[in-house]
Design a protein around this motif. Structure first.
Motif, PDB file in Angstrom:
ATOM      1  N   LYS A   6       0.831  -1.205   0.000  1.00 59.05           N
ATOM      2  CA  LYS A   6       0.000   0.000   0.000  1.00 59.05           C
ATOM      3  C   LYS A   6       0.867   1.257   0.000  1.00 59.05           C
ATOM      4  O   LYS A   6       0.574   2.219  -0.689  1.00 59.05           O
ATOM      5  N   LYS A   7       1.924   1.217   0.781  1.00 62.55           N
ATOM      6  CA  LYS A   7       2.841   2.348   0.858  1.00 62.55           C
ATOM      7  C   LYS A   7       3.483   2.620  -0.506  1.00 62.55           C
ATOM      8  O   LYS A   7       3.604   3.764  -0.939  1.00 62.55           O
ATOM      9  N   GLU A   8       3.859   1.557  -1.182  1.00 63.33           N
ATOM     10  CA  GLU A   8       4.472   1.694  -2.509  1.00 63.33           C
ATOM     11  C   GLU A   8       3.474   2.262  -3.520  1.00 63.33           C
ATOM     12  O   GLU A   8       3.816   3.107  -4.338  1.00 63.33           O
ATOM     13  N   LYS A  10       0.980   4.225  -2.833  1.00 59.66           N
ATOM     14  CA  LYS A  10       0.816   5.644  -2.503  1.00 59.66           C
ATOM     15  C   LYS A  10       1.967   6.469  -3.060  1.00 59.66           C
ATOM     16  O   LYS A  10       1.761   7.558  -3.581  1.00 59.66           O
ATOM     17  N   LYS A  11       3.180   5.938  -2.955  1.00 57.25           N
ATOM     18  CA  LYS A  11       4.347   6.629  -3.504  1.00 57.25           C
ATOM     19  C   LYS A  11       4.235   6.784  -5.014  1.00 57.25           C
ATOM     20  O   LYS A  11       4.505   7.848  -5.564  1.00 57.25           O
ATOM     21  N   ALA A  13       1.476   6.763  -6.813  1.00 59.80           N
ATOM     22  CA  ALA A  13       0.384   7.693  -7.117  1.00 59.80           C
ATOM     23  C   ALA A  13       0.842   9.133  -6.926  1.00 59.80           C
ATOM     24  O   ALA A  13       0.526  10.010  -7.744  1.00 59.80           O
ATOM     25  N   ALA A  14       1.584   9.388  -5.871  1.00 62.48           N
ATOM     26  CA  ALA A  14       2.090  10.740  -5.623  1.00 62.48           C
ATOM     27  C   ALA A  14       3.054  11.165  -6.724  1.00 62.48           C
ATOM     28  O   ALA A  14       3.017  12.312  -7.178  1.00 62.48           O
ATOM     29  N   GLN A  17       1.124  12.039  -9.792  1.00 60.19           N
ATOM     30  CA  GLN A  17       0.492  13.345  -9.618  1.00 60.19           C
ATOM     31  C   GLN A  17       1.512  14.462  -9.857  1.00 60.19           C
ATOM     32  O   GLN A  17       1.209  15.456 -10.512  1.00 60.19           O
TER      33      GLN A  17
END
Length: 95
Positions: A6-8, A10-11, A13-14, A17
């Protein structure tokens, strides 16, 4: 394993962006940084008159061919005058 995955995500996705944001810029990040420095100094000495006077001065001094696109970008990001460009638009670059 699930937590790190999940952390990966999120990274990633950021990062996507940030990439989309960078591609949306009407001039490169370095030029925006110079604009913010110019506005910081100019506003300290001349203040804001509720227009893009200083922003336009900066763009015209550099013979920017995309003046309208830069102003549109600024307004779309809360920069309806020079002081708002410095406060609101500059905050868009803080990630």
């Amino acid at each position: 394993m699930e937590k790190s995955r999940k952390k990966e995500f999120k990274k990633l996705a950021a990062q996507r962006q940030r990439d989309v944001f960078e591609k949306s810029l009407p001039m490169n990040r370095a030029e925006f940084e110079r604009l913010f420095e110019f506005l910081d100094e100019g506003l300290a000495h001349r203040g804001c008159d509720g227009t893009h006077r200083l922003t336009l001065e900066f763009l015209r001094a550099r013979r920017a061919s995309n003046e309208v696109a830069v102003l549109d970008f600024c307004e779309q990001n809360g920069g309806y005058c020079d002081c708002e460009v410095l406060s609101n638009v500059q905050n868009c670059f803080d990630f």
